[in-house]
Design a protein around this motif. Structure first.
Motif, mmCIF file in Angstrom:
data_model
loop_
_atom_site.group_PDB
_atom_site.id
_atom_site.type_symbol
_atom_site.label_atom_id
_atom_site.label_comp_id
_atom_site.label_asym_id
_atom_site.label_seq_id
_atom_site.Cartn_x
_atom_site.Cartn_y
_atom_site.Cartn_z
ATOM 1 N N ALA A 148 0.836 -1.274 0.006
ATOM 2 C CA ALA A 148 -0.097 0.074 -0.139
ATOM 3 C C ALA A 148 0.728 1.528 0.059
ATOM 4 O O ALA A 148 0.552 2.238 -0.764
ATOM 5 N N VAL A 149 1.970 1.334 0.670
ATOM 6 C CA VAL A 149 2.897 2.489 0.695
ATOM 7 C C VAL A 149 3.484 2.543 -0.565
ATOM 8 O O VAL A 149 3.734 3.588 -0.888
ATOM 9 N N ALA A 150 4.035 1.416 -1.169
ATOM 10 C CA ALA A 150 4.871 1.491 -2.380
ATOM 11 C C ALA A 150 3.776 2.080 -3.330
ATOM 12 O O ALA A 150 4.270 2.892 -4.375
ATOM 13 N N ASN A 151 2.550 1.658 -3.443
ATOM 14 C CA ASN A 151 1.567 2.257 -4.527
ATOM 15 C C ASN A 151 1.221 3.490 -4.198
ATOM 16 O O ASN A 151 0.690 4.424 -5.241
ATOM 17 N N GLU A 152 1.707 4.204 -3.465
ATOM 18 C CA GLU A 152 1.459 5.746 -3.070
ATOM 19 C C GLU A 152 2.894 6.350 -3.503
ATOM 20 O O GLU A 152 2.834 7.759 -3.224
ATOM 21 N N GLY A 153 3.895 5.820 -3.997
ATOM 22 C CA GLY A 153 4.870 6.360 -4.217
ATOM 23 C C GLY A 153 6.331 6.344 -3.322
ATOM 24 O O GLY A 153 7.342 6.774 -3.380
ATOM 25 N N GLY A 154 5.950 5.841 -2.062
ATOM 26 C CA GLY A 154 6.904 5.602 -1.190
ATOM 27 C C GLY A 154 7.758 4.385 -1.017
ATOM 28 O O GLY A 154 7.383 3.280 -1.995
ATOM 29 N N VAL A 155 8.422 3.862 -0.245
ATOM 30 C CA VAL A 155 9.033 2.627 -0.237
ATOM 31 C C VAL A 155 8.353 1.738 0.939
ATOM 32 O O VAL A 155 8.195 2.069 2.264
ATOM 33 N N GLY A 156 7.722 0.812 0.538
ATOM 34 C CA GLY A 156 7.123 -0.444 1.600
ATOM 35 C C GLY A 156 8.038 -1.032 2.106
ATOM 36 O O GLY A 156 8.967 -1.803 1.278
ATOM 37 N N VAL A 157 8.172 -1.439 3.350
ATOM 38 C CA VAL A 157 9.076 -2.547 3.962
ATOM 39 C C VAL A 157 8.491 -3.474 4.904
ATOM 40 O O VAL A 157 7.553 -3.273 5.643
ATOM 41 N N ILE A 158 8.780 -4.765 4.409
ATOM 42 C CA ILE A 158 8.423 -6.030 5.148
ATOM 43 C C ILE A 158 9.393 -6.252 6.149
ATOM 44 O O ILE A 158 10.551 -6.293 5.892
ATOM 45 N N SER A 159 8.874 -6.451 7.329
ATOM 46 C CA SER A 159 9.692 -6.887 8.508
ATOM 47 C C SER A 159 10.046 -8.406 8.602
ATOM 48 O O SER A 159 8.958 -9.213 8.239
ATOM 49 N N SER A 160 11.121 -8.677 8.514
ATOM 50 C CA SER A 160 11.331 -10.049 8.574
ATOM 51 C C SER A 160 11.433 -10.787 9.837
ATOM 52 O O SER A 160 11.685 -12.210 9.994
ATOM 53 N N ALA A 161 11.303 -10.117 11.035
ATOM 54 C CA ALA A 161 11.342 -10.622 12.249
ATOM 55 C C ALA A 161 10.265 -11.450 12.610
ATOM 56 O O ALA A 161 9.002 -11.270 12.214
ATOM 57 N N GLY A 162 10.311 -12.831 13.143
ATOM 58 C CA GLY A 162 9.234 -13.593 13.720
ATOM 59 C C GLY A 162 8.819 -14.322 12.496
ATOM 60 O O GLY A 162 7.557 -14.790 12.710
ATOM 61 N N LEU A 163 8.931 -14.174 11.179
ATOM 62 C CA LEU A 163 8.200 -14.869 10.000
ATOM 63 C C LEU A 163 8.117 -16.152 10.355
ATOM 64 O O LEU A 163 7.181 -17.123 10.027
ATOM 65 N N CYS A 194 9.696 -14.076 26.904
ATOM 66 C CA CYS A 194 10.148 -14.316 25.660
ATOM 67 C C CYS A 194 9.664 -13.291 24.940
ATOM 68 O O CYS A 194 8.311 -13.327 24.595
ATOM 69 N N ILE A 195 10.611 -12.509 24.108
ATOM 70 C CA ILE A 195 10.103 -11.414 23.495
ATOM 71 C C ILE A 195 9.499 -11.513 22.121
ATOM 72 O O ILE A 195 8.160 -11.025 21.853
ATOM 73 N N ILE A 196 9.820 -12.611 21.397
ATOM 74 C CA ILE A 196 8.945 -12.796 20.275
ATOM 75 C C ILE A 196 7.540 -13.637 20.515
ATOM 76 O O ILE A 196 6.757 -13.201 19.916
ATOM 77 N N ALA A 197 7.248 -14.178 21.549
ATOM 78 C CA ALA A 197 6.029 -14.529 22.153
ATOM 79 C C ALA A 197 5.048 -13.205 22.392
ATOM 80 O O ALA A 197 4.192 -13.143 22.013
#
Length: 357
Positions: free
Chosen positions: A32-47, A307-310
């Motif tokens: 959605a951010v990329a579609n507005e002309g910005g940089v959309g970023v996916i977080s890889s944490a906890g995938l 546990c932080i990820i939990a």
């Protein structure tokens, strides 16, 4: 607003959406951010938790999950998509390799110095590498190390100040010290990067992050020399944000005094919205029985209060009794959930009003 150029990538609106985990910024928000002309970023944490249906092995599930999120993002946008990979993650190398193999446009990497990041590039790689730093010294160390070992320089830098959400690259006593404020460290980083540019003959834009919430903020920091801004908190209360509605509601209900600095099990201070869970931790009621997946290199389960990820995964799902929401210093300013398109429109209006003041 001027365009942001990172290598051969031309970003029409100089706004990078911050990578927020666990699960807060995935393909939904990023596209959605990329579609507005910005940089959309996916977080890889906890995938690996989010995609445990694909594999019982956390590492393998993380790899498959990142591939899936990038695929879904590409289906929804032709814009610029990045991946945030924290140095502190135990599967840092796997996430970097996967992002590069899947041709993510940019990797943003902080929570430690990503000194070996260029080592994962292949001859045909197109992915830009952008370290996240909190000082001019860190920018210099990274640039020199990369150039000496890999003949490569950062394609941009993100300089993140102490008003950011989540884990902070500052000591407790530095967080409210004006000498470590974004207004203080940004000019230092810009001066350092100018020296690097002059020495090596490469253009390296500096993107500023941490507590930036309005279009007026964007103008102020771009007037100071930033080429663009990174914003996370402002995008949490959007319809497209991948977190649960309950998570988003914690931002809307938060008062300024609810946003607090907490001690994280990973050994860094973090900024979060106060919750019953955090209160229980303060009272010593939380203690992990086992380590779910050894997600962070610096976390010692025998000494960790939880546990932080939990906790972050629970919050992403809306289970706030057993988790909490990381948030930037301005999270209390959120009043309603709107679309990403409306958010961009508001930011541009605020920016233009600031110009005409």
């Amino acid at each position: 607003m001027k365009k942001l150029n990172i290598g051969n990538l031309s970003i029409s609106v100089p706004i990078v959406q911050g990578g927020m985990g666990v699960g807060i910024s995935l393909s939904g928000l990023a596209s959605a951010v990329a579609n507005e002309g910005g940089v959309g970023v996916i977080s890889s944490a906890g995938l690996g938790l989010l995609y445990r249906n694909l594999s019982k092995d956390y590492i393998q599930a993380s790899i498959m999950g990142l591939k899936e999120e990038l695929r879904k993002a590409r289906e929804k946008t032709k814009g610029v998509i990045g991946v945030n990979v924290m140095v502190a993650m135990s599967n840092f190398a796997d996430m970097v390799k996967t992002a590069i193999a899947e041709k993510a446009d940019i990797i943003f990497s902080g929570a430690g110095l990503p000194l070996n990041l260029p080592s994962f590039l292949q001859k045909d790689s197109v992915t830009k590498l952008v370290p996240i730093v909190s000082s001019a010294r860190a920018a210099r160390v990274i640039a020199e190390k990369w150039h000496n070992l890999y003949n490569y320089l950062p394609d941009a830098f993100v300089v993140e100040g102490p008003k950011a959400g989540g884990h902070l690259g500052f000591k407790d006593e530095q967080i409210n010290d004006e000498h470590f404020s974004l207004e203080h460290i940004l000019p230092e980083v810009i001066d350092e990067v100018k020296d690097i540019e002059t020495h090596y003959g490469k253009s390296i834009p500096v993107i500023v992050a941490g507590g930036i919430y309005t279009g007026e903020d964007i103008k102020r920091f771009m007037d100071m020399g930033a080429a663009g801004v990174q914003m996370g908190t402002r995008f949490v209360t959007t319809e497209e944000c991948d977190a649960s509605d309950i998570f988003k509601q914690t931002y809307i209900e938060a008062k300024q005094e609810d946003i607090q600095i907490i001690k994280s099990p990973v050994g860094m201070p973090g900024r979060a919205i106060f919750s019953k869970f955090i209160q229980k931790v303060k009272e010593g009621q939380k203690q992990p029985k086992t380590c779910m997946c050894k997600c962070i290199k610096t976390c010692d389960i025998t000494k960790s209060p939880y546990c932080i990820i939990a906790a972050l995964y629970n919050a992403f799902k809306g289970n706030m009794d057993n988790g909490y929401a990381f948030a930037g210093a301005n999270a209390f300013r959120a009043t309603k959930i709107v679309s990403v398109k409306e958010t961009f429109r508001s930011l541009l209006d605020e920016f233009n009003r600031a110009i005409n003041k």
